[in-house]
Design an enzyme around this catalytic site. Structure first.
Site, PDB file in Angstrom:
ATOM      1  CB  CYS B 127      -0.952  -0.012   1.195  1.00 10.00           C
ATOM      2  SG  CYS B 127      -0.141  -0.025   2.807  1.00 10.00           S
ATOM      3  N   GLY B 160      -4.247  -4.916   8.957  1.00  6.21           N
ATOM      4  CA  GLY B 160      -4.729  -6.261   9.243  1.00  6.21           C
ATOM      5  C   GLY B 160      -3.685  -7.111   9.933  1.00  6.21           C
ATOM      6  N   PRO B 161      -4.118  -8.295  10.388  1.00  6.77           N
ATOM      7  CG  PRO B 161      -5.341 -10.249  10.729  1.00  6.77           C
ATOM      8  CD  PRO B 161      -5.482  -8.822  10.316  1.00  6.77           C
ATOM      9  N   GLY B 162      -2.150  -9.773   8.988  1.00  8.57           N
ATOM     10  CA  GLY B 162      -1.022 -10.180   8.144  1.00  8.57           C
ATOM     11  C   GLY B 162       0.075  -9.125   8.142  1.00  8.57           C
ATOM     12  CB  THR B 163      -0.138  -5.414   7.764  1.00  7.71           C
ATOM     13  OG1 THR B 163      -0.809  -5.509   6.519  1.00  7.71           O
ATOM     14  CG2 THR B 163       0.808  -4.232   7.753  1.00  7.71           C
ATOM     15  NE  ARG B 164      -2.858  -4.305  13.471  1.00  5.73           N
ATOM     16  CZ  ARG B 164      -2.670  -3.308  14.331  1.00  5.73           C
ATOM     17  NH1 ARG B 164      -1.796  -3.426  15.319  1.00  5.73           N
ATOM     18  NH2 ARG B 164      -3.352  -2.193  14.212  1.00  5.73           N
ATOM     19  CB  ALA B 165       1.948 -11.498  11.601  1.00  6.08           C
ATOM     20  CG  ASN B 166       6.551 -10.490   7.468  1.00  4.83           C
ATOM     21  OD1 ASN B 166       7.535  -9.853   7.853  1.00  4.83           O
ATOM     22  ND2 ASN B 166       6.604 -11.319   6.443  1.00  4.83           N
ATOM     23  CG  ASN B 277      -4.161   1.813   4.568  1.00  3.03           C
ATOM     24  OD1 ASN B 277      -5.117   2.541   4.812  1.00  3.03           O
ATOM     25  ND2 ASN B 277      -3.895   0.736   5.281  1.00  3.03           N
TER      26      ASN B 277
END
Lengths: 344, 301
Positions: B127, B160-166, B277
């Protein structure tokens, strides 16, 4: 999680060479770092944090470029330390696991992973990497005044479950009054106190750093940050030498020699200070309006560039709820204020 | 007579997929025929309500359809896309990848949308990349940019959780793309999540290192032109102020700096407007798919 063993009643982590990097505009020299580490080490400080003020990887347009590569400074610090060990800061979103690995190679043995107080779930990636490297771990919940004690404790839980051995109530804005700090210490200790140490990182913007440190200790917090001559963002951190004297008066063994820390502050750090962090109007506004302390020098620069008062910029940053890392918004606010002035 | 359209599909009916659905249904060259998920979900229900065939049968179901889609828009996860991509390719289907898998060339439609029209798989970068690379390119097409740095501020609710985890994935990919696609020699990316309520609209700052004697008027003109180009698919993409030029300093190795301050307000199709974003990702993906489809239709004509 295993709770780190304490050598003394409380551990003081000195952040002169990391939070102080803000006040030094990230221009620490290798000589200054070596001299400071030698003095802190001799005084008994167990952990010394060294890195760009915004953590490893922080050297940038947005936060200021490092005068000397921070990995060079970390390696120099490691060389000088006899009993002390070296810590680094890492802010996910700015620094990465690659930066952490380089810092570890240079001799860092602790990482302090810092997130905004409600965003702890960006940190597990970095805690996992740190544990893999065998590093000790601290978690900074920055701008801790911006969320309720119970919510802050939930965020500490996320960090501890991810491998953090010591979540911190990190008062980045120097905004927490004594009862507010205490409520947060208690909430974190209730939630994770059996498994982890709890820490406190203070700023002096409202002159609360040392008082809150005493309350922290009385509440059960066992890891407390300080900086020589308060060298740090905003009006600086709780001065390490004052913490040492106060803990000594309270009969709390912090494992440090207050006299040697006074010497370190007076003879080593003071001579190289460009500015001695103080509670001036801009810094007090930061504590009062709850603004990230590191914004101070950036706001002063933008004030000069756009001819608007720095304290007005800072106050607006507080109103808009900007968080650590959004230093670019200071320029945006200054441009906006200049436009408002010109329209008036 | 209707102009011919290219049949396409969305795989991954989450919020991103649903926002993309709204955008694709507006397209005059893309015919959204299928939406595939792996479990029954609100997203599949919405797709059916919108008149699109939708199934929880996943890619297996999609590949049984007749006609097959020509282009798949994938809004699942990096892992799922890595598994699905070879199957699309084997079936002669091209993929526009909104996940962090980054298997194909990185595409920012305003900058290099025409360069990969034949690729079997294109990556929509990140984004922050979609928001900032056009500005880096606007500067680098006018003057040499030894270093560019971007800061993306997004609302916590839109991360989202994907962005946050990595989150390192964002930093690495965006920093690399700022150089590779944006045209700077070196790139760096920073992302900040802000939980303020009401949620802040996505903000991006682009700093480019430039020569002391760079043509500032030409840079400003180029930036304005590029903003218009992005506005063709993201109407809420605006400059907060004129590009800001700072004089050379020793700290910058004697270089000057231009700073561009952006606001990216989403179209509010399915996602809320503050989540610019996410909107710029779905808008860029739709735009890229349209460019690919037009090239196909042109080749047929």
């Amino acid at each position: 999680m295993t709770k780190p063993a304490l050598r003394n009643d409380v551990r003081i982590i000195d952040t002169t060479l990391r939070d102080g990097s803000h006040a030094m505009a990230h221009r620490f020299t290798e000589t200054q770092v070596r001299d400071t580490v030698r003095a802190l080490d001799a005084a008994g400080i167990e952990w010394i944090e060294v890195s760009h003020g915004d953590g490893v990887g922080g050297s940038s347009f947005n936060y200021g470029f490092s005068g000397t590569d921070e990995m060079t400074l970390i390696a120099a610090a490691r060389e000088e330390a006899r009993q002390a060990r070296i810590a680094v800061l890492l802010v996910p979103g700015i620094g990465t696991v690659d930066d952490l690995e380089r810092a570890h190679d240079a001799g860092a043995e602790m990482v302090r992973v810092a997130t905004h107080c409600t965003e702890a779930d960006v940190s597990p990636q970095h805690f996992a990497a740190a544990r893999e490297l065998g590093m000790e771990t601290v978690g900074f919940l920055m701008m801790a005044h911006r969320t309720h004690p119970a919510d802050l404790a939930k965020q500490a839980r996320i960090m501890v479950d991810a491998g953090c051995e010591c979540p911190y109530v990190t008062d980045s804005a120097g905004a927490l009054l004594m009862h507010e700090a205490k409520a947060r210490f208690e909430a974190l200790l209730d939630e994770v106190g059996d498994e982890a140490l709890v820490g406190y990182h203070g700023h002096q913007n409202l002159s609360m750093g040392v008082a809150n440190s005493v309350i922290a200790y009385e509440t059960g917090v066992r890891s407390i940050d300080g900086s020589l001559c308060a060298l740090g963002a905003g009006s600086g951190n709780s001065p390490t030498e004052v913490l040492a004297a106060v803990f000594d008066r309270l009969g709390i063994d912090a494992g440090v020699d207050p006299g040697l820390l006074l010497d370190a502050a007076e003879d080593v750090v003071r001579p190289y200070l460009n500015r001695w962090p103080k509670m001036d109007r801009n810094a007090i506004v930061q504590g009062w309006a709850g603004v990230y302390s590191s914004f101070l020098l950036h706001a002063e620069r933008a004030a000069e560039r756009y001819k608007v008062p720095a304290h007005d910029i800072l106050r607006r940053c507080g109103e808009l709820g900007y968080v650590g890392g959004q230093e670019d918004m200071i320029i945006d606010v200054a441009i906006t204020l200049a436009a408002e002035r010109d329209e008036a | 007579m209707d102009t011919p359209k290219v049949p396409v599909a969305i795989v991954g009916p989450g919020h991103i997929g649903t926002d993309l659905l709204v955008k694709l249904q507006r397209s005059d060259v893309l015919d959204l025929r299928y939406v595939a998920g792996i479990v029954e979900s609100e997203g599949l229900t919405r797709a059916r309500e919108a008149g699109v065939e939708a199934s929880a049968g996943g890619v297996d179901w999609l590949l049984e359809q007749d006609p097959l889609p020509r282009i798949v828009f994938e809004a699942t996860s990096a892992k799922a896309h890595a598994a699905n991509a070879p199957r699309y390719e084997a079936a002669g289907i091209r993929a526009v990848d909104l996940t962090p898998a980054h298997l194909g060339p990185m595409v920012c439609p305003a900058v290099n949308g025409e360069d990969h029209l034949d690729a079997v798989n294109v990556s929509m970068i990140t984004c922050g990349g979609q928001a900032t690379i056009p500005m880096v390119a606007a500067v680098s097409r006018v003057t040499k940019v030894p270093y560019a740095e971007i800061v993306a501020s997004i609302s916590s609710r839109s991360a989202g959780p994907g962005t946050r985890a990595n989150i390192d994935e964002f930093t690495h990919t965006t920093g690399g793309a700022v150089a590779e696609v944006g045209g700077a020699d070196r790139g760096k990316a920073i992302i900040v999540l802000n939980p303020v309520e009401p949620p802040m609209i996505m903000r991006d700052t682009v700093y480019c290192m430039i020569g002391a004697d760079a043509d500032r008027t030409a840079i400003t003109t180029s930036v304005h032109e590029m903003v218009l180009r992005v506005q063709e698919y993201v109407p809420g993409y605006t400059l907060r102020a004129e590009p800001q030029f700072d004089e050379p300093t020793d700290e910058w190795g004697g270089h000057a700096r231009v700073a561009v301050f952006l606001e990216v307000k989403g179209n509010g199709d399915h996602l809320p407007p503050y989540a610019g974003n996410l909107d710029i990702m779905t808008a860029a993906a739709a735009r890229t798919g349209e460019l690919m489809a037009r090239a196909e239709l042109g080749a047929l004509a």
